[in-house]
Enzyme design. Structure first.
Site, PDB file in Angstrom:
ATOM      1  N   TYR A  26      44.809  38.947  33.380  1.00  4.83           N
ATOM      2  CA  TYR A  26      46.236  38.613  33.480  1.00  4.83           C
ATOM      3  C   TYR A  26      46.635  38.352  34.933  1.00  4.83           C
ATOM      4  CZ  TYR A  26      46.817  40.190  28.638  1.00  4.83           C
ATOM      5  OH  TYR A  26      46.738  40.324  27.279  1.00  4.83           O
ATOM      6  N   ARG A  58      44.825  47.101  43.850  1.00  6.51           N
ATOM      7  CA  ARG A  58      44.020  48.273  43.477  1.00  6.51           C
ATOM      8  C   ARG A  58      43.659  49.126  44.683  1.00  6.51           C
ATOM      9  NH1 ARG A  58      40.163  45.754  38.690  1.00  6.51           N
ATOM     10  NH2 ARG A  58      41.917  44.913  37.503  1.00  6.51           N
ATOM     11  N   ASP A 115      39.889  37.869  27.139  1.00  6.07           N
ATOM     12  CA  ASP A 115      39.125  37.744  28.378  1.00  6.07           C
ATOM     13  C   ASP A 115      37.627  37.996  28.276  1.00  6.07           C
ATOM     14  OD1 ASP A 115      39.393  40.474  27.899  1.00  6.07           O
ATOM     15  OD2 ASP A 115      39.603  40.964  30.015  1.00  6.07           O
ATOM     16  N   GLU A 116      37.096  38.123  27.071  1.00  6.41           N
ATOM     17  CA  GLU A 116      35.666  38.364  26.936  1.00  6.41           C
ATOM     18  C   GLU A 116      35.027  37.347  26.001  1.00  6.41           C
ATOM     19  OE1 GLU A 116      34.250  42.602  26.773  1.00  6.41           O
ATOM     20  OE2 GLU A 116      36.380  42.891  26.294  1.00  6.41           O
TER      21      GLU A 116
END
Length: 167
Positions: A26, A58, A115-116
């Site tokens: 995202y 992060r 996303d996979e």
């Protein structure tokens, strides 16, 4: 899916399946939508929680599931994007799958979430000879061939669509 096909144990051992996962999907989608966000701390929220962040965010200790208030306390300069409307993400996910299916022509591709992707590259590995002209036969050789193809596919996805993936 194709991995559930009834086949011998030997057949399963010979298959080479790549698992491709878009990094921080995202957040990457938001930086593709707005390139001025590249290199900045960005978070994507749904409801009142952060669902993903860029790697720059992060560094401040922000984690998936943190509240927006907690994220702003950890990183006041973070840019928060609304991820409630999934249409852009779905469209980008479909573009990515189409790209992989085109690039890995003839390989079965299965999608998990947005996303996979799982890509059966067994036939590619079988067809790609080593520089010596010898085909990849032993399991360790096939895995190395699959890893090399995975890296090629990851780099193609980065240059073709702008998405970085783990594979």
């Amino acid at each position: 899916g194709w991995w559930r096909d009834d086949m011998s144990l030997k057949g399963r051992q010979e298959r080479v399946i790549l698992a491709l996962d878009v990094d921080a999907f995202y957040a990457q989608a938001e930086t593709l939508r707005d390139p001025t966000l590249r290199g900045k701390a960005v978070g994507v929220r749904q409801k009142n929680v952060i669902i993903t962040t860029t790697y720059e965010a992060r560094k401040f200790g922000i984690e998936k599931g943190d509240s927006v208030a907690a994220v702003k306390a950890k990183c006041p300069e973070i840019i928060i994007r609304d991820g409630e409307d999934l249409s852009f993400y779905v469209s980008l996910s479909e573009r990515w799958r189409d790209f992989v299916e085109t690039y890995a022509e003839g390989c079965a591709v299965e999608k998990l979430g947005l996303d996979e992707l799982f890509v059966d590259v067994s036939s590619v590995v079988e067809e790609r000879p080593e520089p010596t002209g010898r085909t990849l036969g032993r399991p360790s050789e096939r895995l190395l061939g699959g890893a090399a193809y995975c890296e090629t596919l990851r780099l193609a996805g980065l240059s073709g669509i702008g998405l970085t993936t783990s594979g």
